[in-house]
Enzyme design. Structure first.
Site, PDB file in Angstrom:
ATOM      1  N   CYS A 119       0.809  -1.223   0.000  1.00 21.28           N
ATOM      2  CA  CYS A 119       0.000   0.000   0.000  1.00 21.28           C
ATOM      3  C   CYS A 119       0.841   1.272   0.000  1.00 21.28           C
ATOM      4  O   CYS A 119       0.322   2.353  -0.249  1.00 21.28           O
ATOM      5  CB  CYS A 119      -0.963   0.002   1.186  1.00 21.28           C
ATOM      6  SG  CYS A 119      -2.081  -1.421   1.223  1.00 21.28           S
ATOM      7  N   HIS A 252      -3.074   7.304   2.349  1.00 15.94           N
ATOM      8  CA  HIS A 252      -3.509   5.987   1.873  1.00 15.94           C
ATOM      9  C   HIS A 252      -4.941   5.752   2.326  1.00 15.94           C
ATOM     10  O   HIS A 252      -5.288   5.961   3.491  1.00 15.94           O
ATOM     11  CB  HIS A 252      -2.586   4.909   2.428  1.00 15.94           C
ATOM     12  CG  HIS A 252      -3.086   3.514   2.216  1.00 15.94           C
ATOM     13  ND1 HIS A 252      -3.550   3.067   0.989  1.00 15.94           N
ATOM     14  CD2 HIS A 252      -3.224   2.462   3.079  1.00 15.94           C
ATOM     15  CE1 HIS A 252      -3.930   1.806   1.105  1.00 15.94           C
ATOM     16  NE2 HIS A 252      -3.745   1.422   2.362  1.00 15.94           N
ATOM     17  N   ASN A 282     -10.178  -0.071   0.009  1.00 13.75           N
ATOM     18  CA  ASN A 282      -8.720  -0.007   0.000  1.00 13.75           C
ATOM     19  C   ASN A 282      -8.198  -0.636  -1.288  1.00 13.75           C
ATOM     20  O   ASN A 282      -8.306  -1.847  -1.479  1.00 13.75           O
ATOM     21  CB  ASN A 282      -8.170  -0.756   1.227  1.00 13.75           C
ATOM     22  CG  ASN A 282      -6.659  -0.672   1.352  1.00 13.75           C
ATOM     23  OD1 ASN A 282      -5.957  -0.304   0.415  1.00 13.75           O
ATOM     24  ND2 ASN A 282      -6.150  -1.050   2.509  1.00 13.75           N
TER      25      ASN A 282
END
EC number: 2.3.1.180
Length: 325
Positions: A119, A252, A282
């Site tokens: 990520c 993020h 996500n």
């Protein structure tokens, strides 16, 4: 003359298939797994996710986002000197997803490679492309974060399968005499690999280990907030800029709780924080460029704004990039 790297275009792409929380709850109920829209929203802020259809690969999503970014930048694919793709879900062991995107775009000759920092991948990739431009190794660079994360999810694990989606985001960097990327700061702590990992691999034609994503949510939350807060202070100190000068925080997009907690810890008002996780869940390495692109296209982020981009993910990895838009 000092060379800087500046973002001149952005793009994003989400697969057309939208799965709402209610849709997902119905699918999981057929497996005897209980969840609900309320349960997911309260814990994550996620309302829906985009999922790629079977056979759609990361390079496909990446190419869509790349074309949009190139159009926005007003340059042709053949003008690129460098293509970097951040992904944890590559099409193949090799060649790199970046080479596949290069072929789809019709570019020949540019350097092309993948970056794997989960990520944090886009932040890592952006930092390497920035360094290449500042070193005079490239003039025009395409940086992409792209994932088909649905391919590594255990759809019997409620604690993870509700959190993730598929997508791609991209930026075009160009050499400039005006500062664009002001500062960057990257970190990792491999001793924390167990709190977020997909620890399987293919060996001699067989899957070895657990091929699915596994996560210790509480440990990730704690380490993410602590790491990103420290990173924000460090990158601002490096650039000689106060946190209060930041126009936008583009973190993020993992979980609204993490994002809100981080914003409060940094003293950044909620109206200055870009949040898109509610719309696409996500998307790992794609989440930061997707959020950046969304905020540019809806007029929130404007030329001259100061944006703090932050990533955190498995490895354990984290980092920040300070950008003058």
């Amino acid at each position: 003359m000092t060379i800087f790297a500046k973002i001149i275009g952005t793009g994003g792409y989400l697969p057309p298939r939208i799965v709402s929380n209610d849709d997902l709850a119905l699918e999981l109920a057929q497996k005897g797994i209980e969840t609900s829209d309320q349960w997911i929203v309260e814990r994550t802020g996620i309302h829906q996710r985009h999922l790629a259809d079977p056979g759609v690969r990361t390079s496909h999503l990446a190419t869509h986002a790349a074309r949009q970014a190139l159009e926005d930048a007003g340059i042709a694919a053949q003008d690129l000197d460098l293509i970097v793709v951040a992904t944890s879900t590559p099409d193949y062991v090799f060649p790199s997803t970046a080479c596949l995107v290069q072929a789809e775009l019709g570019n020949k000759g540019a350097a092309a490679y993948d970056v794997q920092a989960v990520c944090s991948g886009f932040v890592y990739a952006l930092t390497t492309a920035d360094a290449m431009i500042k070193a005079g190794r490239a003039r025009n660079a395409l940086v992409i974060g792209a994932e088909v994360f649905s391919s590594i999810l255990d759809w019997n694990d409620r604690s993870t399968c509700v959190l993730f989606g598929d997508g791609a985001g991209a930026v075009v960097l160009q050499a400039s005499d005006e500062p664009g990327i002001l500062a960057a700061q990257l970190n990792a702590d491999g001793s924390q690999m167990g709190i977020l990992c997909a620890a399987g691999n293919v060996s001699h034609g067989q899957v070895v280990g657990d091929p699915f994503l596994r996560m210790d949510g509480q440990a990730v939350f704690k380490l993410a907030v602590t790491s990103l807060a420290a990173s924000a202070h460090q990158v601002c100190e490096q650039a000689g800029i106060a946190l209060s000068d930041i126009t936008w925080l583009v973190p993020h997009q993992a979980n609204v709780r993490i994002i809100n907690f981080l914003g409060r810890k940094l003293g950044i008002p909620s109206e200055k924080v870009v949040i898109t996780v509610d719309q696409h869940a996500n998307t790992s390495a794609a989440s930061v460029p997707l959020a950046l692109n969304a905020a540019r296209r809806d007029g929130r982020i404007r030329a001259g704004d100061l944006a703090l981009l932050q990533g955190v993910g498995g490895g354990f990895t984290w980092g920040s990039v300070l950008v003058r838009c």
